[in-house]
Write a protein that holds these residues in place. Structure first.
Motif, PDB file in Angstrom:
ATOM      1  N   GLY A  62      -6.264   8.722  21.798  1.00 27.75           N
ATOM      2  CA  GLY A  62      -7.252   9.428  20.988  1.00 27.75           C
ATOM      3  C   GLY A  62      -8.148  10.320  21.822  1.00 27.75           C
ATOM      4  N   ARG A  63      -8.450   9.898  23.046  1.00 32.95           N
ATOM      5  CA  ARG A  63      -9.291  10.708  23.925  1.00 32.95           C
ATOM      6  C   ARG A  63      -8.559  11.966  24.389  1.00 32.95           C
ATOM      7  N   ASP A  64      -7.245  11.883  24.527  1.00 29.44           N
ATOM      8  CA  ASP A  64      -6.478  13.078  24.886  1.00 29.44           C
ATOM      9  C   ASP A  64      -6.478  14.092  23.744  1.00 29.44           C
TER      10      ASP A  64
ATOM     11  N   LYS B  66      -9.436  15.212  16.323  1.00 28.41           N
ATOM     12  CA  LYS B  66      -9.760  13.827  16.019  1.00 28.41           C
ATOM     13  C   LYS B  66      -8.528  13.173  15.402  1.00 28.41           C
TER      14      LYS B  66
ATOM     15  N   THR C 212     -12.507  17.887  15.895  1.00 28.16           N
ATOM     16  CA  THR C 212     -13.646  17.073  16.339  1.00 28.16           C
ATOM     17  C   THR C 212     -14.977  17.733  15.973  1.00 28.16           C
TER      18      THR C 212
ATOM     19  N   GLU D 201      -8.976  14.329  21.577  1.00 29.38           N
ATOM     20  CA  GLU D 201     -10.345  14.849  21.542  1.00 29.38           C
ATOM     21  C   GLU D 201     -10.565  15.929  22.592  1.00 29.38           C
ATOM     22  N   ALA D 202      -9.905  15.808  23.721  1.00 29.45           N
ATOM     23  CA  ALA D 202     -10.035  16.819  24.773  1.00 29.45           C
ATOM     24  C   ALA D 202      -9.517  18.175  24.314  1.00 29.45           C
TER      25      ALA D 202
ATOM     26  N   TYR E 111      -5.247   4.590  19.453  1.00 26.82           N
ATOM     27  CA  TYR E 111      -6.550   4.960  18.900  1.00 26.82           C
ATOM     28  C   TYR E 111      -7.677   4.873  19.924  1.00 26.82           C
ATOM     29  N   GLY E 112      -7.352   4.394  21.111  1.00 31.94           N
ATOM     30  CA  GLY E 112      -8.314   4.392  22.191  1.00 31.94           C
ATOM     31  C   GLY E 112      -7.987   5.470  23.193  1.00 31.94           C
ATOM     32  N   GLU E 113      -7.055   5.155  24.091  1.00 31.34           N
ATOM     33  CA  GLU E 113      -6.729   6.072  25.184  1.00 31.34           C
ATOM     34  C   GLU E 113      -6.149   7.407  24.704  1.00 31.34           C
TER      35      GLU E 113
ATOM     36  N   ARG F 225      -1.784  10.375  34.221  1.00 25.85           N
ATOM     37  CA  ARG F 225      -2.299  10.033  32.896  1.00 25.85           C
ATOM     38  C   ARG F 225      -1.167   9.584  31.978  1.00 25.85           C
TER      39      ARG F 225
END
Length: 340
Positions: free
Chosen positions: A133-135, A142, A245, A137-138, A129-131, A323
């Motif tokens: 999750g950002r992938d 969401k 998102t 969002e890119a 839900y951190g790292e 990554r």
């Protein structure tokens, strides 16, 4: 009399104006899943629908779309990113071409072997839900939740106990580069096919086996066209619940809080649902096909497959680069830290 009519009109106008905020708040959210009615994903969507509609007193309604009604799983994700559909629940095996980093959940013999431990990890992981999750969002997505549908089971037309038994064996997999590599590493000939075509392919001997949790095997009646069910302990079927998102970010704070709170509540609910589904569906299979052979590989037999699976980690890193290496290392550290 004229004065009375004026007052009456004023009251009607006031009532209409008072209704405007409520009408403006009324919304319909589309929720698409890749499974049939009565499935685990349907249980999630129906419960989510009930909770959201109850909490908003019907100002938000949710319409559920099942397998095939809006396209393939990949198309569902694309529709979510575009805001055409508000929510989708798809397995990570169908995210390989969209969020390649999510494919670490397809690596065999990586997650805990205990289903409760898997559920706890998927519900609370800072990596997810951190790292990760950002992938998501890119790619305009969401990530709200991940949960498991239970252990993956091989349904096959012959007994498989060693990698050598997989020689010249066509194993259906989801369309994912990692799954293709994973089952090639285990010794099989991976064959990607859409979910809806698997039964016919098994029946016509176009493929020799497929991988799914027990509920999917029962719901799609794969047990009718297979001879063996094999528990190899290699992974669980991880699914993801997401929205777009752009759509999520456009919502007022109270709507975002509504979604976040409800998806958090769903985690414990789904663990119990999945356990019940797996138990009930296995009992149905046994009743319908008492002659089907059910095999649980020994630890020694699993070790042979586990050793071969190490090559898949390198393939994941080749696809996702530094990554992917960072994410995988962090996830493995969480798995290790959670061991008793």
């Amino acid at each position: 009399m004229a004065e009375r009519k004026i007052r009456l009109r004023a009251l009607v106008l006031s009532a209409a104006v008072a209704l405007i905020p409520a009408l403006a708040m009324a919304e319909e959210w589309k929720f698409a899943i890749e499974e049939i009615p009565g499935s685990i994903m349907d249980a999630y969507a129906q419960e989510f629908k009930q909770r959201i509609e109850d909490k908003t007193q019907g100002n938000v309604t949710i319409k559920i779309y099942h397998l095939g009604s809006l396209g393939t799983p990949t198309e569902l994700v694309e529709q979510v990113a575009d805001g055409v559909v508000q929510f989708a629940n798809v397995s990570v095996g169908n995210l390989g071409t969209i969020v390649p980093e999510s494919q670490m959940f397809l690596l065999t013999y990586t997650l805990p072997s205990n289903s409760t431990a898997v559920s706890e990890l998927l519900g609370s992981s800072q990596v997810i839900y951190g790292e990760l999750g950002r992938d998501f969002e890119a790619k305009g997505l969401k990530l709200h939740s991940m949960y498991s549908e239970g252990p993956q089971v091989w349904t096959t037309n012959r007994e498989i106990r060693t990698p050598a038994d997989f020689d010249n064996f066509k194993m259906r997999v989801m369309v994912s580069p990692i799954l293709l590599k994973a089952y090639d590493d285990l010794g099989a000939s991976p064959t990607p096919l859409p979910f809806g075509e698997v039964y016919g392919a098994l029946q016509l001997k176009q493929i020799d086996g497929q991988i799914n949790p027990v509920p999917a095997i029962e719901e799609m009646k794969f047990y009718e066209v297979t001879d063996y069910m094999i528990w190899a302990g290699e992974q669980e079927l991880v699914t993801s619940v997401m929205s777009g998102t752009d759509w999520y970010d456009s919502l007022p704070a109270e709507r975002k809080q509504l979604i976040d709170t409800t998806t958090a509540e769903m985690q414990n609910f789904m663990h119990n649902v999945v356990e019940r589904f797996n138990e009930d569906k296995l009992a149905r299979i046994k009743a319908a096909r008492p002659d089907i052979q059910m095999i649980e590989l020994t630890e020694d037999e699993r070790t042979a497959f586990r050793e071969r699976s190490k090559a898949t980690h390198s393939a994941y890193i080749d696809i996702t680069g530094k990554r992917g290496q960072t994410l995988l290392d962090a996830l493995l550290a969480e798995v290790e830290a959670a061991k008793p």
